[in-house]
Design a protein around this motif. Structure first.
Motif, short mmCIF file in Angstrom:
data_model
loop_
_atom_site.label_atom_id
_atom_site.label_comp_id
_atom_site.label_asym_id
_atom_site.label_seq_id
_atom_site.Cartn_x
_atom_site.Cartn_y
_atom_site.Cartn_z
N HIS A 1 0.82 -1.20 0.00
CA HIS A 1 0.00 0.00 0.00
C HIS A 1 0.87 1.26 0.00
O HIS A 1 0.45 2.29 -0.54
CB HIS A 1 -0.97 -0.01 1.17
N LEU A 2 2.06 1.21 0.61
CA LEU A 2 2.94 2.38 0.54
C LEU A 2 3.37 2.64 -0.90
O LEU A 2 3.44 3.80 -1.32
CB LEU A 2 4.17 2.19 1.44
N LEU A 3 3.65 1.59 -1.64
CA LEU A 3 4.02 1.77 -3.04
C LEU A 3 2.86 2.38 -3.83
O LEU A 3 3.04 3.33 -4.60
CB LEU A 3 4.42 0.44 -3.67
N LYS A 4 1.68 1.84 -3.64
CA LYS A 4 0.52 2.38 -4.35
C LYS A 4 0.28 3.83 -3.92
O LYS A 4 -0.04 4.67 -4.76
CB LYS A 4 -0.73 1.53 -4.07
N TRP A 5 0.43 4.11 -2.65
CA TRP A 5 0.22 5.46 -2.13
C TRP A 5 1.16 6.45 -2.82
O TRP A 5 0.76 7.54 -3.22
CB TRP A 5 0.44 5.48 -0.62
N GLU A 6 2.42 6.05 -2.94
CA GLU A 6 3.41 6.94 -3.53
C GLU A 6 3.28 7.06 -5.05
O GLU A 6 3.37 8.16 -5.59
CB GLU A 6 4.83 6.48 -3.18
N TYR A 7 3.06 5.94 -5.71
CA TYR A 7 3.15 5.94 -7.18
C TYR A 7 1.80 6.03 -7.89
O TYR A 7 1.78 6.14 -9.12
CB TYR A 7 3.93 4.71 -7.65
N GLN A 8 0.73 6.03 -7.16
CA GLN A 8 -0.58 6.21 -7.77
C GLN A 8 -1.41 7.16 -6.89
O GLN A 8 -2.48 6.81 -6.39
CB GLN A 8 -1.27 4.87 -7.94
N PRO A 9 -0.91 8.39 -6.71
CA PRO A 9 -1.56 9.33 -5.78
C PRO A 9 -3.00 9.67 -6.16
O PRO A 9 -3.82 9.95 -5.28
CB PRO A 9 -0.67 10.56 -5.83
N SER A 48 9.95 -9.65 1.69
CA SER A 48 8.54 -9.43 1.32
C SER A 48 8.37 -8.35 0.25
O SER A 48 7.31 -8.25 -0.35
CB SER A 48 7.71 -9.09 2.56
N TYR A 49 9.42 -7.59 -0.01
CA TYR A 49 9.29 -6.50 -0.98
C TYR A 49 8.95 -7.02 -2.38
O TYR A 49 8.13 -6.42 -3.08
CB TYR A 49 10.55 -5.64 -1.03
N LEU A 50 9.55 -8.11 -2.79
CA LEU A 50 9.25 -8.63 -4.13
C LEU A 50 7.78 -9.00 -4.26
O LEU A 50 7.16 -8.76 -5.29
CB LEU A 50 10.14 -9.84 -4.45
N ARG A 51 7.20 -9.56 -3.21
CA ARG A 51 5.77 -9.89 -3.22
C ARG A 51 4.94 -8.61 -3.26
O ARG A 51 3.97 -8.49 -3.99
CB ARG A 51 5.45 -10.73 -1.99
N ALA A 52 5.36 -7.62 -2.47
CA ALA A 52 4.65 -6.33 -2.45
C ALA A 52 4.75 -5.65 -3.81
O ALA A 52 3.77 -5.07 -4.29
CB ALA A 52 5.24 -5.43 -1.36
N LEU A 53 5.91 -5.72 -4.42
CA LEU A 53 6.11 -5.12 -5.74
C LEU A 53 5.19 -5.78 -6.76
O LEU A 53 4.55 -5.10 -7.56
CB LEU A 53 7.58 -5.27 -6.15
N GLN A 54 5.11 -7.10 -6.72
CA GLN A 54 4.24 -7.81 -7.66
C GLN A 54 2.78 -7.41 -7.47
O GLN A 54 2.06 -7.17 -8.46
CB GLN A 54 4.40 -9.33 -7.49
N ARG A 64 6.78 -1.76 -14.73
CA ARG A 64 7.70 -2.23 -13.68
C ARG A 64 8.78 -1.19 -13.38
O ARG A 64 9.18 -1.01 -12.24
CB ARG A 64 8.33 -3.55 -14.09
N LYS A 65 9.25 -0.49 -14.42
CA LYS A 65 10.32 0.50 -14.22
C LYS A 65 9.87 1.67 -13.33
O LYS A 65 10.72 2.43 -12.87
CB LYS A 65 10.84 1.00 -15.56
N THR A 66 8.58 1.79 -13.08
CA THR A 66 8.06 2.85 -12.22
C THR A 66 8.55 2.67 -10.79
O THR A 66 8.83 3.65 -10.10
CB THR A 66 6.51 2.83 -12.22
N PHE A 67 8.67 1.43 -10.36
CA PHE A 67 8.96 1.12 -8.96
C PHE A 67 10.43 0.80 -8.74
O PHE A 67 11.08 0.21 -9.59
CB PHE A 67 8.12 -0.08 -8.51
N PRO A 68 10.95 1.11 -7.55
CA PRO A 68 12.33 0.74 -7.21
C PRO A 68 12.47 -0.78 -7.15
O PRO A 68 11.52 -1.49 -6.81
CB PRO A 68 12.54 1.34 -5.82
N GLN A 69 13.65 -1.28 -7.47
CA GLN A 69 13.91 -2.71 -7.44
C GLN A 69 14.04 -3.25 -6.02
O GLN A 69 13.81 -4.42 -5.77
CB GLN A 69 15.18 -3.04 -8.24
N THR A 70 14.45 -2.38 -5.09
CA THR A 70 14.53 -2.76 -3.68
C THR A 70 13.65 -1.80 -2.88
O THR A 70 13.33 -0.69 -3.34
CB THR A 70 15.97 -2.70 -3.15
N CYS A 71 13.29 -2.21 -1.71
CA CYS A 71 12.38 -1.41 -0.89
C CYS A 71 12.98 -0.04 -0.60
O CYS A 71 14.07 0.06 -0.04
CB CYS A 71 12.09 -2.14 0.41
#
Length: 96
Positions: A1-9, A48-54, A64-71
């Motif tokens: 949810h932090l990734l979605k929060w940041e990258y899909q405001p 768990s980051y890879l699962r969260a990223l997926q 995919r390039k939108t998101f960092p490769q590591t947390c």
């Protein structure tokens, strides 16, 4: 949810906010009950980051390039009830 929060405001919602709050509190409760787990937090986040990223990729449909490769968030940030990456949203301003 932090990734979605940041990258899909534009899609931020009260539901996302509540999910973040509940999940943070659950982890904090677990750490309070089991303080010996705290040193393993960075490793658990990394795993768990890879699962969260997926999940973020599937839910947002962003490249995919939108998101960092590591947390990109520290354990402290992840558990900080005041930390919401990206621009502040109206949801946070309304709560103050």
């Amino acid at each position: 949810h932090l990734l979605k929060w940041e990258y899909q405001p534009q899609a931020r919602s009260v539901s996302w906010l509540l999910t973040l709050q509940v999940q943070r509190q659950e982890v904090l409760d677990l750490l309070e009950e089991n303080p010996s787990l705290r040193p393993y937090l960075p490793e658990a986040i990394s795993k768990s980051y890879l699962r969260a990223l997926q999940l973020a990729l599937e839910e947002t449909k962003l490249p995919r390039k939108t998101f960092p490769q590591t947390c990109p968030y520290s354990p402290e940030q992840i558990l900080d009830s005041q930390f919401y990456p990206g621009e502040p949203s109206r949801l946070l301003e309304e709560e103050d």
